[in-house]
Design a protein around this motif. Structure first.
Motif, PDB file in Angstrom:
ATOM      1  N   THR A 189      -5.426   2.405   9.048  1.00 10.44           N
ATOM      2  CA  THR A 189      -4.089   2.256   8.474  1.00 10.44           C
ATOM      3  C   THR A 189      -3.147   1.651   9.503  1.00 10.44           C
ATOM      4  O   THR A 189      -3.338   1.809  10.702  1.00 10.44           O
ATOM      5  CB  THR A 189      -3.509   3.618   8.035  1.00 10.44           C
ATOM      6  OG1 THR A 189      -3.550   4.490   9.155  1.00 10.44           O
ATOM      7  CG2 THR A 189      -4.298   4.202   6.892  1.00 10.44           C
ATOM      8  N   LEU A 190      -2.136   0.961   9.026  1.00  7.16           N
ATOM      9  CA  LEU A 190      -1.152   0.328   9.894  1.00  7.16           C
ATOM     10  C   LEU A 190      -0.229   1.376  10.494  1.00  7.16           C
ATOM     11  O   LEU A 190      -0.010   2.436   9.914  1.00  7.16           O
ATOM     12  CB  LEU A 190      -0.318  -0.668   9.093  1.00  7.16           C
ATOM     13  CG  LEU A 190      -1.040  -1.935   8.628  1.00  7.16           C
ATOM     14  CD1 LEU A 190      -0.213  -2.647   7.573  1.00  7.16           C
ATOM     15  CD2 LEU A 190      -1.307  -2.844   9.814  1.00  7.16           C
ATOM     16  N   ASP A 191       0.328   1.043  11.654  1.00  9.28           N
ATOM     17  CA  ASP A 191       1.341   1.905  12.241  1.00  9.28           C
ATOM     18  C   ASP A 191       2.574   1.907  11.324  1.00  9.28           C
ATOM     19  O   ASP A 191       2.813   0.963  10.582  1.00  9.28           O
ATOM     20  CB  ASP A 191       1.721   1.367  13.619  1.00  9.28           C
ATOM     21  CG  ASP A 191       2.594   2.341  14.383  1.00  9.28           C
ATOM     22  OD1 ASP A 191       2.060   3.374  14.799  1.00  9.28           O
ATOM     23  OD2 ASP A 191       3.799   2.089  14.541  1.00  9.28           O
ATOM     24  N   LEU A 192       3.346   3.013  11.381  1.00  4.44           N
ATOM     25  CA  LEU A 192       4.555   3.109  10.552  1.00  4.44           C
ATOM     26  C   LEU A 192       5.451   1.886  10.680  1.00  4.44           C
ATOM     27  O   LEU A 192       6.019   1.407   9.708  1.00  4.44           O
ATOM     28  CB  LEU A 192       5.362   4.358  10.951  1.00  4.44           C
ATOM     29  CG  LEU A 192       4.883   5.707  10.408  1.00  4.44           C
ATOM     30  CD1 LEU A 192       5.680   6.830  11.065  1.00  4.44           C
ATOM     31  CD2 LEU A 192       5.041   5.775   8.901  1.00  4.44           C
ATOM     32  N   THR A 193       5.566   1.374  11.907  1.00  2.00           N
ATOM     33  CA  THR A 193       6.473   0.242  12.141  1.00  2.00           C
ATOM     34  C   THR A 193       5.948  -1.054  11.542  1.00  2.00           C
ATOM     35  O   THR A 193       6.678  -2.019  11.427  1.00  2.00           O
ATOM     36  CB  THR A 193       6.707   0.041  13.649  1.00  2.00           C
ATOM     37  OG1 THR A 193       5.423  -0.077  14.281  1.00  2.00           O
ATOM     38  CG2 THR A 193       7.458   1.195  14.254  1.00  2.00           C
ATOM     39  N   GLU A 194       4.678  -1.086  11.179  1.00  2.00           N
ATOM     40  CA  GLU A 194       4.104  -2.305  10.611  1.00  2.00           C
ATOM     41  C   GLU A 194       3.790  -2.154   9.123  1.00  2.00           C
ATOM     42  O   GLU A 194       3.447  -3.136   8.460  1.00  2.00           O
ATOM     43  CB  GLU A 194       2.790  -2.645  11.321  1.00  2.00           C
ATOM     44  CG  GLU A 194       2.947  -3.080  12.759  1.00  2.00           C
ATOM     45  CD  GLU A 194       1.595  -3.369  13.388  1.00  2.00           C
ATOM     46  OE1 GLU A 194       1.303  -4.548  13.631  1.00  2.00           O
ATOM     47  OE2 GLU A 194       0.828  -2.411  13.604  1.00  2.00           O
ATOM     48  N   ALA A 195       3.858  -0.928   8.619  1.00  2.00           N
ATOM     49  CA  ALA A 195       3.364  -0.643   7.271  1.00  2.00           C
ATOM     50  C   ALA A 195       4.228  -1.268   6.184  1.00  2.00           C
ATOM     51  O   ALA A 195       5.451  -1.342   6.304  1.00  2.00           O
ATOM     52  CB  ALA A 195       3.301   0.863   7.056  1.00  2.00           C
ATOM     53  N   ASN A 196       3.593  -1.699   5.121  1.00  2.00           N
ATOM     54  CA  ASN A 196       4.284  -2.278   3.977  1.00  2.00           C
ATOM     55  C   ASN A 196       4.650  -1.195   2.956  1.00  2.00           C
ATOM     56  O   ASN A 196       5.595  -1.337   2.199  1.00  2.00           O
ATOM     57  CB  ASN A 196       3.369  -3.332   3.347  1.00  2.00           C
ATOM     58  CG  ASN A 196       4.139  -4.290   2.501  1.00  2.00           C
ATOM     59  OD1 ASN A 196       5.271  -4.630   2.831  1.00  2.00           O
ATOM     60  ND2 ASN A 196       3.547  -4.709   1.404  1.00  2.00           N
ATOM     61  N   ILE A 197       3.861  -0.133   2.941  1.00  2.00           N
ATOM     62  CA  ILE A 197       4.154   1.007   2.071  1.00  2.00           C
ATOM     63  C   ILE A 197       4.059   2.286   2.916  1.00  2.00           C
ATOM     64  O   ILE A 197       3.081   2.479   3.643  1.00  2.00           O
ATOM     65  CB  ILE A 197       3.159   1.111   0.889  1.00  2.00           C
ATOM     66  CG1 ILE A 197       3.183  -0.183   0.066  1.00  2.00           C
ATOM     67  CG2 ILE A 197       3.486   2.326   0.008  1.00  2.00           C
ATOM     68  CD1 ILE A 197       2.206  -0.189  -1.106  1.00  2.00           C
ATOM     69  N   ILE A 198       5.083   3.132   2.823  1.00  2.13           N
ATOM     70  CA  ILE A 198       5.091   4.392   3.568  1.00  2.13           C
ATOM     71  C   ILE A 198       5.321   5.547   2.591  1.00  2.13           C
ATOM     72  O   ILE A 198       6.187   5.461   1.718  1.00  2.13           O
ATOM     73  CB  ILE A 198       6.186   4.400   4.656  1.00  2.13           C
ATOM     74  CG1 ILE A 198       5.850   3.359   5.736  1.00  2.13           C
ATOM     75  CG2 ILE A 198       6.344   5.785   5.288  1.00  2.13           C
ATOM     76  CD1 ILE A 198       6.948   3.149   6.757  1.00  2.13           C
ATOM     77  N   ILE A 199       4.527   6.585   2.734  1.00  3.84           N
ATOM     78  CA  ILE A 199       4.722   7.807   1.951  1.00  3.84           C
ATOM     79  C   ILE A 199       5.030   8.926   2.946  1.00  3.84           C
ATOM     80  O   ILE A 199       4.199   9.248   3.797  1.00  3.84           O
ATOM     81  CB  ILE A 199       3.462   8.143   1.126  1.00  3.84           C
ATOM     82  CG1 ILE A 199       3.138   6.967   0.190  1.00  3.84           C
ATOM     83  CG2 ILE A 199       3.666   9.436   0.336  1.00  3.84           C
ATOM     84  CD1 ILE A 199       1.880   7.146  -0.636  1.00  3.84           C
TER      85      ILE A 199
END
Lengths: 314, 258
Positions: A189-199
């Motif tokens: 999974t992508l890091d929070l700073t790179e993520a396109n979707i965050i839950i």
């Protein structure tokens, strides 16, 4: 104008965050030089698409493993032979070690976390007070610019096919710091700073184990799971998952806040997300005032229902 | 052994930011100023170091307007710092000028065995001053530290980078460490600590003595903007199953983010 871009790559390809930087530099008409470090830095497959004049790769010695100190030394050497007006990188932990040092070493100016950027003429903006406001960044004329751009903020233009740049080797030394161990980490999974979707989850989840509901929801979307300060302080999840003023500032396309009331310091860290969904039992929770869509209800019922819906999208 | 802790005063995290009339800066009226939360971890770490090394002298150092930042130094000394240096400046200094002021002041004191700082300050959040100060003093630094093990002059420091990867660095003193949340649990200032702090020395140095001026700042900010107001939240009714279905439909068809 000549621009040096510090590239980030994964599995032989340029990361999206790097493609954003190449797009900005390309749009300015500047001559583009690049540099990358680590195993494979000399074998990035899509370098030819961006009109890069020359690529410097540091793959051996101290540059073989992450070393802010050796990276600083190596980029300094590249800048000694390439007189660049601007040095660009993504706002990552290592670049935040390297770029401020370079700015001192080369009598330049440094600024991080840009969310808007044009190079000719220079125009940039960034969040201040963790996103409670934004400001234009001014840099004195003639000063060398060391700029870090937050991932996921700029557009990527369609790469053009072209000739791969000449690849040169660069070396760098680390005499003061030594990396002795690298452990853990997920490339899934992508890091929070790179993520396109965050839950993200908050106290409304009631206990640490219930974060599993969010991971289940995130899985079919390829989303990254975040958290509020309250649950980090309770020790349910590590600080690296915290979104907010004393955590990470994020701006994904979709942010789903589960059981988060919406304290001002959390809102600061996620309010520039494109679409915000709030799920909370309390219809008066402040989070709803900042959200695009709201669901008043029990997260323990809604999360599994959403997981099924997300799975059906595939 | 001389230990320095670099601290900065910032608006409390609960602050609602308002802008000045010309939007050239924030309106500071009514703001509650606190020690930058990451700097509290730095202070705690320095005091713990002193508890393990009683000969160490812990000096809190800050740059800012005296009338305001004096309080931050008093708090640091109430927590356990021995003394303070106040670099009095009412001008806006960029990261380079701030780092130059700190470096010059620390050099005047004869240099440092260890320097602690926060990984960033929650106002500008540039993460600039720590590494810049280390560069100016020609010492190594490790930022975002969540664990430090001391063994003589050797320090083993753990930090977390993107994606949850833990890196371990080895570094020898003198060095600068920039603290992350999780490094320790900052203590509260005790009442006797607060009484004692009032008698501890604060050395004031004007920026002019350190060769630093706001006019030399290359970076400045203007045209501040507050986040745009969002349209009213669209509430989704029904039972959990219906709500989930409708949300996914809206995310796909209306918001087009799925």
């Amino acid at each position: 104008m000549k621009v040096l871009i510090c590239l980030d790559f994964q599995d032989g390809h340029l990361k999206n965050s790097t493609q954003e930087l190449l797009t900005v530099a390309g749009a300015s008409g500047a001559e583009i030089i690049t540099v990358a470090f680590g195993n494979g830095a000399d074998k990035i497959s899509d370098l030819g698409d961006w009109g890069i004049q020359k690529h410097y790769a540091g793959t051996s010695g101290a540059l073989a493993k992450p070393s802010p100190e050796a990276y600083t030394d190596a980029i300094h050497k590249v800048l000694a032979s390439e007189n660049c007006d601007v040095v660009l990188g993504s706002s990552t932990t290592v670049n935040k070690d390297v770029f401020p040092r370079l700015a001192i070493r080369m009598d330049g100016a440094f600024i991080s976390d840009l969310t808007e950027l044009k190079l000719a003429p220079f125009a940039a903006r960034r969040p201040m007070y963790a996103g409670k406001c934004t400001a234009a960044v001014n840099i004195k004329d003639g000063v060398k610019k060391f700029l870090l751009v937050r991932p996921n903020q700029l557009t990527i233009s369609n790469p053009k096919k072209g000739r791969a740049p000449e690849v040169a080797t660069v070396d760098g030394a680390a005499t003061g710091t030594e990396l002795t161990d690298v452990a853990g980490g997920s490339t899934k999974t992508l890091d929070l700073t790179e993520a396109n979707i965050i839950i993200s989850g908050g106290r409304g989840l009631k206990e640490a184990d219930k974060f599993k509901l969010l991971y289940d929801m995130a899985e079919p979307l390829g989303a990254t799971v975040g958290a509020s300060r309250a649950v980090v302080d309770l020790g349910w999840v590590p600080h690296s998952m915290q979104v907010g003023q004393t955590g990470k500032t994020v701006a994904p396309s979709l942010y789903i806040a589960c059981g988060i009331s919406g304290a001002i310091q959390h809102i600061a860290g996620m309010s520039s997300s494109k679409v915000i969904v709030a799920i909370n039992t309390d219809e008066k929770a402040p989070i709803f005032q900042k959200s695009t869509y709201g669901i008043v209800g029990d997260i323990f019922e809604i999360a599994p229902a959403l997981t099924e819906e997300f799975k059906a999208l595939k | 052994m001389r230990i320095f802790v670099c601290i900065k005063q910032v608006p409390d995290t609960e602050t609602r930011i308002k802008l000045s009339a010309d939007a050239g800066k924030i309106d500071e009226a009514g703001i509650k100023w606190v020690i930058n939360p990451y700097d509290e971890f730095a202070i705690e770490e320095a005091i713990k170091f002193k508890e393990a090394n009683p000969s160490a002298q812990v000096t809190a150092i800050t740059v800012g307007p005296k009338a305001r930042v004096n309080n931050a130094l008093l708090t640091a000394m109430a927590m356990g710092a021995d003394d303070s240096i106040l670099i009095d400046s009412t001008e806006s200094l960029d990261g380079v000028q701030t780092a130059k002021a700190l470096a010059a002041a620390i050099q005047k004191e004869g240099g440092a065995h260890l320097i602690y700082a926060g990984k960033l300050s929650i106002d500008g959040s540039t993460s600039a001053v720590g590494p810049m100060l280390a560069e100016l003093l020609k010492i190594p630094h490790v930022s975002v530290a969540t664990e430090i093990t001391y063994s003589g002059s050797a320090l083993t420091i753990k930090r977390e980078v993107e994606g949850g990867t833990m890196e371990t660095y080895k570094v020898n003193t003198p060095a600068l460490i920039a603290a992350n949340k999780g490094l320790n649990k900052p203590r509260f200032a005790s009442l006797p600590g607060i009484m004692k702090a009032k008698k501890k020395p604060i050395k004031e140095i004007p920026t002019s003595d350190l060769g630093v001026t706001g006019a030399n700042s290359a970076v400045s900010f203007s045209q501040f903007e507050l986040p745009k107001e969002r349209a009213a939240c669209k509430m989704i009714a029904g039972d959990a199953k219906a709500q989930a279905k409708e949300l996914v439909r809206l995310l796909r068809e209306e918001a087009k983010v799925l």
